[in-house]
Design a protein around this motif. Structure first.
Motif, PDB file in Angstrom:
ATOM      1  N   PRO A 164       3.380   4.227 -15.600  1.00 56.90           N
ATOM      2  CA  PRO A 164       2.245   3.300 -15.584  1.00 56.90           C
ATOM      3  C   PRO A 164       2.532   1.965 -16.274  1.00 56.90           C
ATOM      4  O   PRO A 164       2.146   0.903 -15.764  1.00 56.90           O
ATOM      5  CB  PRO A 164       1.143   4.075 -16.306  1.00 56.90           C
ATOM      6  N   GLU A 165       3.218   2.007 -17.400  1.00 62.22           N
ATOM      7  CA  GLU A 165       3.496   0.767 -18.135  1.00 62.22           C
ATOM      8  C   GLU A 165       4.464  -0.124 -17.369  1.00 62.22           C
ATOM      9  O   GLU A 165       4.260  -1.343 -17.262  1.00 62.22           O
ATOM     10  CB  GLU A 165       4.067   1.108 -19.520  1.00 62.22           C
ATOM     11  N   GLU A 166       5.515   0.484 -16.801  1.00 63.54           N
ATOM     12  CA  GLU A 166       6.481  -0.295 -16.030  1.00 63.54           C
ATOM     13  C   GLU A 166       5.861  -0.803 -14.732  1.00 63.54           C
ATOM     14  O   GLU A 166       6.157  -1.919 -14.285  1.00 63.54           O
ATOM     15  CB  GLU A 166       7.717   0.553 -15.729  1.00 63.54           C
ATOM     16  N   LYS A 167       4.998  -0.004 -14.138  1.00 58.67           N
ATOM     17  CA  LYS A 167       4.330  -0.413 -12.901  1.00 58.67           C
ATOM     18  C   LYS A 167       3.415  -1.605 -13.159  1.00 58.67           C
ATOM     19  O   LYS A 167       3.380  -2.567 -12.371  1.00 58.67           O
ATOM     20  CB  LYS A 167       3.531   0.763 -12.327  1.00 58.67           C
ATOM     21  N   THR A 168       2.699  -1.572 -14.272  1.00 61.79           N
ATOM     22  CA  THR A 168       1.829  -2.684 -14.630  1.00 61.79           C
ATOM     23  C   THR A 168       2.658  -3.942 -14.888  1.00 61.79           C
ATOM     24  O   THR A 168       2.284  -5.049 -14.483  1.00 61.79           O
ATOM     25  CB  THR A 168       1.000  -2.332 -15.880  1.00 61.79           C
TER      26      THR A 168
ATOM     27  N   ARG B 195      -8.042  -7.002 -13.961  1.00 64.63           N
ATOM     28  CA  ARG B 195      -6.822  -6.213 -13.849  1.00 64.63           C
ATOM     29  C   ARG B 195      -7.055  -5.005 -12.927  1.00 64.63           C
ATOM     30  O   ARG B 195      -8.199  -4.573 -12.738  1.00 64.63           O
ATOM     31  CB  ARG B 195      -6.377  -5.710 -15.231  1.00 64.63           C
ATOM     32  N   PRO B 196      -5.992  -4.431 -12.363  1.00 65.33           N
ATOM     33  CA  PRO B 196      -6.149  -3.273 -11.469  1.00 65.33           C
ATOM     34  C   PRO B 196      -6.732  -2.063 -12.199  1.00 65.33           C
ATOM     35  O   PRO B 196      -6.419  -1.811 -13.368  1.00 65.33           O
ATOM     36  CB  PRO B 196      -4.713  -2.987 -11.012  1.00 65.33           C
ATOM     37  N   THR B 197      -7.569  -1.334 -11.491  1.00 63.33           N
ATOM     38  CA  THR B 197      -8.092  -0.079 -12.023  1.00 63.33           C
ATOM     39  C   THR B 197      -7.074   1.021 -11.796  1.00 63.33           C
ATOM     40  O   THR B 197      -6.084   0.851 -11.057  1.00 63.33           O
ATOM     41  CB  THR B 197      -9.396   0.302 -11.327  1.00 63.33           C
ATOM     42  N   ALA B 198      -7.294   2.177 -12.399  1.00 62.15           N
ATOM     43  CA  ALA B 198      -6.399   3.314 -12.210  1.00 62.15           C
ATOM     44  C   ALA B 198      -6.344   3.717 -10.739  1.00 62.15           C
ATOM     45  O   ALA B 198      -5.282   4.072 -10.207  1.00 62.15           O
ATOM     46  CB  ALA B 198      -6.859   4.491 -13.066  1.00 62.15           C
ATOM     47  N   LYS B 199      -7.484   3.636 -10.075  1.00 67.77           N
ATOM     48  CA  LYS B 199      -7.531   3.985  -8.653  1.00 67.77           C
ATOM     49  C   LYS B 199      -6.723   2.993  -7.827  1.00 67.77           C
ATOM     50  O   LYS B 199      -5.996   3.383  -6.896  1.00 67.77           O
ATOM     51  CB  LYS B 199      -8.991   4.013  -8.175  1.00 67.77           C
ATOM     52  N   GLU B 200      -6.833   1.717  -8.169  1.00 67.47           N
ATOM     53  CA  GLU B 200      -6.083   0.688  -7.434  1.00 67.47           C
ATOM     54  C   GLU B 200      -4.577   0.809  -7.692  1.00 67.47           C
ATOM     55  O   GLU B 200      -3.764   0.624  -6.771  1.00 67.47           O
ATOM     56  CB  GLU B 200      -6.591  -0.697  -7.838  1.00 67.47           C
ATOM     57  N   LEU B 201      -4.208   1.132  -8.919  1.00 65.61           N
ATOM     58  CA  LEU B 201      -2.792   1.338  -9.220  1.00 65.61           C
ATOM     59  C   LEU B 201      -2.223   2.517  -8.429  1.00 65.61           C
ATOM     60  O   LEU B 201      -1.100   2.466  -7.934  1.00 65.61           O
ATOM     61  CB  LEU B 201      -2.601   1.579 -10.718  1.00 65.61           C
ATOM     62  N   ALA B 202      -3.040   3.569  -8.303  1.00 68.20           N
ATOM     63  CA  ALA B 202      -2.585   4.746  -7.565  1.00 68.20           C
ATOM     64  C   ALA B 202      -2.410   4.460  -6.077  1.00 68.20           C
ATOM     65  O   ALA B 202      -1.608   5.114  -5.401  1.00 68.20           O
ATOM     66  CB  ALA B 202      -3.580   5.891  -7.765  1.00 68.20           C
TER      67      ALA B 202
ATOM     68  N   SER C 266       0.832  -1.201   0.000  1.00 66.00           N
ATOM     69  CA  SER C 266       0.000   0.000   0.000  1.00 66.00           C
ATOM     70  C   SER C 266       0.870   1.255   0.000  1.00 66.00           C
ATOM     71  O   SER C 266       1.956   1.282   0.598  1.00 66.00           O
ATOM     72  CB  SER C 266      -0.905  -0.001   1.227  1.00 66.00           C
ATOM     73  N   THR C 267       0.386   2.294  -0.647  1.00 61.22           N
ATOM     74  CA  THR C 267       1.091   3.572  -0.602  1.00 61.22           C
ATOM     75  C   THR C 267       1.123   4.128   0.821  1.00 61.22           C
ATOM     76  O   THR C 267       1.916   5.015   1.118  1.00 61.22           O
ATOM     77  CB  THR C 267       0.422   4.598  -1.532  1.00 61.22           C
TER      78      THR C 267
END
Length: 224
Positions: A121-125, A145-152, A68-69
């Motif tokens: 974003p691409e490397e994080k994915t 797959r993770p949503t933008a909110k979940e990635l953040a 988690s962030t």
């Protein structure tokens, strides 16, 4: 014949205690990391050491850590301070004739370095896919797959494997000669074999479900 690529020891990564158990091939480091599912991330926070279990995955000579962030350990590690990551796979308990000579058979790796936050974003994915496939193979293509909110809300750090050490113990106990000659006590190794169990469906599943192939294939197989 391919020549094994050796580790490049530094003062921090040079094994001094039990150095006869040090393994210097980089392939051995990769093998230990690939066999484990959890690492322990160590970082100093407010002047005190903090060591926490952390999910990870490996991509060549980099490992990715995630959480988690809001995780304090990851937030601190992302500031560029030195970190230490350890991984241990336990293979058995060594029962010696004396308590002093009891030991464990294990494969262990220690990595020193500076963690780098992954923000692209691409490397994080890519990193999260590796993490997912390391821990739960087949899930990246099966699950949502993770949503933008979940990635953040997810922190991903990359740690280079340049500064690392590997230590492995295997085999029988190293009893003193006099204890062996006395012949008064049993000695040996109690191996530890882990295996995945039978899948347990989520009770909130609606209707009849077959266990997905990527889960069923792993069930009942040895771990590490």
């Amino acid at each position: 014949m391919t020549t094994p690529t050796p580790l490049s020891p530094t003062d921090r990564s040079t094994i001094r205690r039990g150095k006869h158990r040090a393994v210097t091939e980089r392939a051995a480091l990769h093998a230990v990391l690939d066999a484990a599912l959890v690492c322990h991330l160590g970082v100093v926070v407010d002047g005190a050491p903090l060591v926490l279990p952390t999910g990870f995955g490996r991509d060549g000579d980099r490992m990715f850590l995630h959480g988690s962030t809001g995780a304090r350990s990851l937030r601190e590690a992302a500031t560029g301070v030195p970190v230490c990551v350890t991984v241990t796979v336990l293979d058995g308990v060594v029962y010696a004739r004396s308590v002093f000579d009891h030991s464990m058979n294990y494969r262990a790796a220690v990595v020193h370095g500076t963690a780098v936050p992954i923000t692209d974003p691409e490397e994080k994915t890519h990193a999260l896919r590796l993490l997912t496939e390391h821990i739960a193979p087949g899930s990246w293509d099966y699950a949502r797959r993770p949503t933008a909110k979940e990635l953040a809300a997810t922190s991903v750090l990359a740690l280079d494997l340049t500064e690392a050490s590997v230590k492995i113990r295997s085999g029988p106990p190293g009893d003193e000669d006099e204890d062996v000659r006395a012949g008064e006590k049993w000695a040996g190794v109690l191996p530890l074999h882990s295996a995945w169990g039978k899948p347990e469906p989520d009770p909130t599943l609606v209707g009849e479900w077959d266990v997905p192939p990527h889960v069923a294939q792993r069930a009942g197989t040895p771990y590490a």
